[in-house]
Design a protein around this motif. Structure first.
Motif: not given
Length: 338
Positions: A143-160
């Motif tokens: 239940r630890q929230k993730t910041s927006t920059p972290s989510i953006v990085c993860c989306l880029l990893i998925v895209a890659g």
């Protein structure tokens, strides 16, 4: 006098730089060697043994034996070897460690199966979703929230990752089975990382004791899986089972498996977790380049772009998390002072 102090400081600093350089170089060498040795064991025509779980089991046994010998030396020669005390046969410890050991065999098993079916060059991208799964499970389980920059990085990893799969699917080396095992390995590793933090309290925060128990219990858990996977017949009928070259390369794989755990801990100790992650990311880049040259793989521009996206996004995620931890540390320090 001041000149002598400056000289001693510069000498001391130079010594530290040399030590860091040697440790990082050792980590790169052992890590890349481990991947290539495992690839040779799992899918080369020279070995040609269709028993990937047996290979993984043997590596766990080697690591467990090394830890056992180290524990004996630590007990009888504490001035020479510093190994934490513990009893792996304790039923309470076994019960508490079982969830971690199950996740461990899923992680190493899936990773080795991924390496068996995909090329070394694609191996890093195939297992690149660990960070994404780690973010998801941190929120779902902790239940630890993730910041927006972290989510953006993860989306880029998925895209890659998706771009990499798309480009790899256009080559002769693509394996859907291997890619699926890579995803499962990433998922299991994310859960394993979270469970490790919980399990360390059962072994007094001793990393080596955790490694000892993990490898020993996993050696037992792998046995029924080897039978269920139909590998027993392949092992018994394997002509080179007792030949020197096969035993040698199996031992080399086991030693590499143990050594990578040691040098990883050593690199974190002499640098920092952030530097270790950056080093690992840079190592993955070097490993990909070496693999394409070694196996003479010709890759497209978009394939290399996918690797670059995954590598840079993973490094950016690490940097973002480090900055967040620093802010939390500063804010908690201010709160305590007030």
């Amino acid at each position: 006098m001041y000149q002598k102090l400056d000289e001693s400081k510069s000498t001391s600093l130079l010594g530290k730089y040399i030590k860091v350089f040697l440790v990082v170089t050792l980590y790169w060498f052992i890590s890349i060697l481990t991947v290539f040795v495992n690839k040779h064991l799992l899918s080369s025509d020279t070995v040609s043994l269709e028993a990937p779980l047996f290979v993984t089991w043997f590596q766990c046994v080697v690591s467990a034996v090394i830890c056992f010998i180290a524990s004996l030396f630590g007990r009888h020669f504490p001035s020479l070897v510093n190994f934490p005390e513990g009893n792996p046969l304790d039923t309470c410890t076994f019960r508490k460690m079982m969830p971690l050991s199950v996740l461990f065999i899923l992680t190493v098993g899936a990773n080795n199966l991924c390496l068996k079916y995909v090329g070394v060059a694609f191996y890093y991208v195939g297992r690149s979703l660990t960070t994404v799964f780690n973010m998801i499970f941190t929120y779902v389980l902790l239940r630890q929230k993730t910041s927006t920059p972290s989510i953006v990085c993860c989306l880029l990893i998925v895209a890659g990752f998706m771009l990499g799969v798309n480009q790899e699917s256009q080559t002769l080396t693509f394996s859907l089975q291997g890619t699926i095992f890579g995803i499962l390995g990433s998922l299991a590793l994310a859960l394993y990382s979270i469970q490790t933090k919980k399990s360390l309290q059962y072994v007094n925060q001793e990393v080596w004791l955790l490694s000892y128990y993990n490898n020993l219990y996993s050696s037992l858990l792998f046995l029924p899986l080897i039978i269920l996977n139909g590998e027993l017949e392949a092992i018994i009928t394997y002509k080179s089972l007792y030949e020197f070259w096969f035993i040698f390369i199996m031992l080399a794989g086991g030693l590499c498996g143990f050594a990578i755990g040691f040098v990883t801990t050593l690199q974190i100790k002499v640098t920092s977790p952030l530097t270790h992650t950056i080093s690992g990311t840079a190592k993955a880049c070097a490993q990909t380049v070496i693999a394409t040259h070694w196996y003479q793989d010709k890759k497209s521009f978009l394939w290399w772009t996918s690797n670059a996206i995954v590598l840079l996004a993973s490094a950016a995620y690490t940097k973002v998390k480090q900055q967040e931890m620093q802010r939390q540390h500063r804010s908690s320090g201010i709160g305590q002072k007030v």
